[in-house]
Design a protein around this motif. Sequence first.
Motif, PDB file in Angstrom:
ATOM      1  N   ASP A  10      -6.421   8.837  -2.818  1.00 58.61           N
ATOM      2  CA  ASP A  10      -5.023   8.528  -3.093  1.00 58.61           C
ATOM      3  C   ASP A  10      -4.908   7.924  -4.500  1.00 58.61           C
ATOM      4  N   LYS A  13      -3.295   4.522  -5.429  1.00 63.25           N
ATOM      5  CA  LYS A  13      -3.960   3.260  -5.101  1.00 63.25           C
ATOM      6  C   LYS A  13      -4.699   2.712  -6.323  1.00 63.25           C
ATOM      7  N   ASP A  37     -10.077  -0.805   1.369  1.00 59.07           N
ATOM      8  CA  ASP A  37      -9.184   0.326   1.103  1.00 59.07           C
ATOM      9  C   ASP A  37      -9.980   1.627   1.088  1.00 59.07           C
ATOM     10  N   THR A  39      -9.079   4.576   0.799  1.00 61.13           N
ATOM     11  CA  THR A  39      -8.544   5.686  -0.006  1.00 61.13           C
ATOM     12  C   THR A  39      -8.604   5.422  -1.517  1.00 61.13           C
ATOM     13  N   ALA A  40      -8.978   4.213  -1.920  1.00 57.25           N
ATOM     14  CA  ALA A  40      -8.986   3.855  -3.341  1.00 57.25           C
ATOM     15  C   ALA A  40     -10.234   4.396  -4.046  1.00 57.25           C
ATOM     16  N   PHE A 201      -0.964  -4.154  -2.076  1.00 48.99           N
ATOM     17  CA  PHE A 201      -1.270  -2.902  -2.795  1.00 48.99           C
ATOM     18  C   PHE A 201      -1.099  -1.681  -1.900  1.00 48.99           C
TER      19      PHE A 201
END
Length: 201
Positions: A10, A13, A37, A39-40, A201
């Motif tokens: 993503d 992010k 996270d 997806t970061a 975030f």
Amino acid sequence: MQHIFIKGTDDSKPTLLLLHGTGGNEHDLISLAKEIDPTASLLGVRGNVVENGMPRFFRRLAEGVFDMADLEVRTKELAEFIDESAERYSFNRENVVAIGYSNGANIAGNLLFRNGPVLKGAILHHPMVPRRDIEVPVLPQLPVWIGAGKNDYMCPPQESKDLEGLLTAAGAKVEVYWSDYGHQLTHDELKAAKAWYATHF
Ligand code: MLT
């Protein structure tokens, strides 16, 4: 700097800049960051200083006594490395959140003390005040989370309280999590950091 970059899924992010503790390396905080996270994008960095075989981000003269000249040079080096990495890996330089533990949290703190709001936010596990000889630049609303241990003899509680005060006075929005433990990272601390991150975030 020796590092590992893992592209996330993503792009909106933040890129998580991972800064290990003394004796660690660029891989140390990868699983922790994935928990915070999944997806970061992740940029794990290894400190360029070696103390008795243990990588660090800057030299120290004794435990808790920093080599200020080296801290200065290494902080500049890290700032430049982040800029270069953003170009090399095409991530948004304006959207970098540091996650540091101990020595890594200390250089992340010094990055904010020296360079101002060059991070979008910071998760600092067991940090100290990096230096007390400069005025902290304005850090407008910068989200900072500090994880501290009531029985941390390496980074005494007063250090976390002072750091909270200095960052808050500079305009940062600081949240401190206190565990009853020492210098180690506990799962509860990680859970608290994750919850804070999810709201910011
Ligand atoms: C430092 O030198 O940054 C602190 O003493 C914490 C550590 O040893 O990593």
